[in-house]
Design an enzyme around this catalytic site. Structure first.
Site, short mmCIF file in Angstrom:
data_model
loop_
_atom_site.label_atom_id
_atom_site.label_comp_id
_atom_site.label_asym_id
_atom_site.label_seq_id
_atom_site.Cartn_x
_atom_site.Cartn_y
_atom_site.Cartn_z
CE LYS B 78 4.15 51.71 2.86
NZ LYS B 78 5.18 50.64 2.78
CB SER B 159 7.91 51.92 0.06
OG SER B 159 7.34 50.98 0.97
CB SER B 183 9.32 49.27 2.65
OG SER B 183 9.62 49.29 1.28
#
Lengths: 95, 497
Positions: B78, B159, B183
């Site tokens: 990420k 997210s 997320s």
């Protein structure tokens, strides 16, 4: 409570975000919607409840007060948008 | 040769050990798949050459018998994790071009164990969002499509949308995510894969770009429960550089997967059966409860009375912490800088932050600044912190009666890009089932259990007691076995056809 355009301008100033009048108008509506959701918290009885800071109940760890890092000015300055002679450069603040 | 991109991490590690294929071959197969799936926009920065170099080093370790826990496994990182010398953006314009001079502890742990990084995965800007549509680097597209409306592009959730989509699309074997209010769990559910947010304090936050520091926690995505366990074992651990990191040994989590759940007490919280809930989600939940019962678990009805206030609490505390954390983006030390004509310092700050932050980030900074400002601090911020304590107490009480909780992960399957955007609050409702455990710091895992009538994956969430991730893995392993979820995203089936 409701957030009018002047409050949006004031909060944006505190947060150092430039905001046009048109932005402030839109934000006022959006922030009021969020705030009216948040205000449902007033339904909850919280008398005598301590505010929670962390889910982990532990003392803040302390380490020996000694230098363990540093001496890398070039590395630290490597990301600066503007630098000179080993310093970060900002717009002139003193006349 | 077998299709290397369809293997699990466990199978890949076995194959590498047996020399069925090399780390370089495994990495090349995933690079090829990533190139073919560029339209999904999973990566902000591809790091294929870096991956090739890491794979070569991994092959050398296998040759000399020094391979680590994740040696040669290609993953997506990420783009919230600082990676030394590699652009790290948090999906924000304000950090475009930022090359951190240091490595986050969690990514460093994974590289220590031999993981290979294919790229920096797309996300909602500063991890603020539930649909990966607030990224300054474009939307991520979910590899799944609805059978009813196959032309509609769906969100991967957020997210950690790029991470979840990459694992679902078989272009990475696993991925890192972060979870502040859901997320990891919500995108895992939307993309038909597994993901776990461990207990707050289990993984170091050092070097992970901060959103809300009392909630942020790192965790993995993978396609099986066991693979998640392997990844978490590498990621977790004490780190003196994070003062909220907890000094406890890291168990071999994978050993819990496959253990019997006979006698395990599974709590079903009645407050999650919200009015107007999607009937498909409720039916799946009932199915999950029946599966756990059939596997030998004991089902217990429990109550978490403050559940309906978790979302409101979150939208005070998370923005408050975000407004404080994001004060560091000032155009001086790193990232974007907008100089103004008159050269005033405050003007430079204001112009930089206006140009660098997107709409959702600005909204949250403003809400946070407001609730922390003089006169409102007690009414909003302290009130929310008091309710947070009650939410936490709910979980502690429930765990007197059960070992884990079973709930839906998200209120709906993946929705189309552009939906739920009429008002920010509509989007926030996506996280109603994941936020309570975030507020309480409890570990939570989502795994795919069934499909909607339109052929979209649906997930269930298992929540555990603090630092009892092994119990979560044990329960998840049993549910995974019973659900036997084998469906593939349509984009992969098209390719096979």
């Amino acid at each position: 409570m409701s957030i009018d355009i002047n409050t949006v301008r004031k909060v944006a100033k505190l947060a150092r975000i430039r905001t046009t009048d048109a932005d402030a108008e839109v934000l006022s509506g959006e922030l009021n919607n969020i705030l009216s959701m948040i205000e449902q918290l007033n339904e909850v009885k919280t008398d005598g409840v301590e505010p929670m800071t962390s889910v982990i109940e532990m003392n803040l760890p302390a380490r020996a007060d000694e230098v363990t890092d540093g001496d890398m000015p070039d590395k630290i300055l490597s990301c600066a948008p503007e630098k000179a002679a080993g310093f970060f450069v900002v717009p002139k603040v003193v006349e | 040769m077998t299709n290397l991109t369809s293997l699990t991490i466990r199978q890949a590690l076995d194959g590498l050990k047996k020399k069925d294929f090399t780390a370089t071959e495994l990495t090349e197969a995933h690079i090829k798949a990533s190139e073919a799936a560029r339209h999904l926009n999973c990566y902000i920065t591809e790091t294929f050459d870096h991956a090739r170099k890491q794979a070569k080093e991994s092959d050398a370790r296998y040759a000399s018998g020094r391979a680590g826990l994740l040696d040669g496994v290609p993953i997506a990182m990420k783009d919230l994790y600082c990676t030394e010398g590699i652009q790290t953006t948090a999906a924000s314009k304000i950090l475009e071009g930022f090359k951190p001079p240091y490595e986050s502890t969690v990514s460093g742990n994974m590289f220590r164990d031999g993981a290979v990084m294919l790229g920096k995965a797309n996300l909602d800007e500063f991890a603020m969002g539930s649909s990966n549509t607030t990224s300054a680097y474009g939307n991520v597209i979910n590899p799944w499509r609805s059978e009813a409306e196959p032309d509609k592009q769906l969100v991967p959730g957020g997210s950690s949308g790029g991470s979840a989509a990459a694992v679902a699309a078989r272009i990475a074997m696993g991925a890192t995510g972060t979870d502040t209010g859901g997320s990891i769990r919500q995108p895992a559910a939307f993309c038909g894969i597994t993901g776990i947010k461990p207990t707050y304090g289990r993984c170091s936050r050092f070097g992970i770009i901060a959103f809300a520091s009392s909630l942020d926690q790192a965790g993995p995505f993978a396609r099986t429960v066991e693979d998640c366990a392997l990844l978490l074992q590498s990621m977790a651990g004490y780190d003196p550089k994070d003062s909220t990191s907890v000094d406890r040994p890291v168990p071999e989590y994978f050993k819990a997967v496959g253990q019997s759940v006979k006698g395990l007490k599974v709590g079903v919280p009645k407050e999650y059966r919200v009015e107007g809930a999607n009937p498909e989600i409720l039916a799946l939940w009932d199915k999950g409860v029946a599966m756990m019962k059939d596997a030998g678990a004991e089902i217990v009805d429990v109550s978490l009375p403050h559940t309906k206030y978790a979302l409101q609490t979150y939208y005070v505390i998370a923005p408050a912490e975000c407004s404080s954390n994001l004060a560091r983006y000032d155009g001086v030390r790193f990232g974007l800088r907008e100089n103004t004509d008159n050269g005033n310092l405050n003007d430079m700050y204001e112009a930089t932050r206006n140009a660098g932050f997107g709409k959702e980030v600005k909204r949250r900074i403003l809400i946070g600044t407001y609730v922390l400002s003089a006169g409102y601090y007690d009414a909003y911020y302290n009130k929310a912190r008091r309710v947070r304590k009650l939410i936490w107490q709910d979980f502690i009480n429930a765990y007197q009666k059960c070992d884990v909780l079973l709930t839906p992960t998200a209120p709906t399957p993946a929705f189309a890009i552009g939906e739920n955007t009429a008002d920010p609050v509509t989007m926030y409702l996506n996280d109603i089932f994941t936020i309570p455990a975030s507020m309480a710091g409890m570990p939570g895992m989502s795994l795919p259990v069934g499909l909607s009538a339109d052929g979209l994956p649906l997930g269930l969430q298992l929540l555990g007691k603090p630092f009892e991730e092994e119990t979560v893995f044990k329960a998840a392993g049993a549910l995974e076995k019973a659900a036997n979820f084998t469906a593939l995203p349509q984009s992969l089936m098209d390719k096979a056809a």
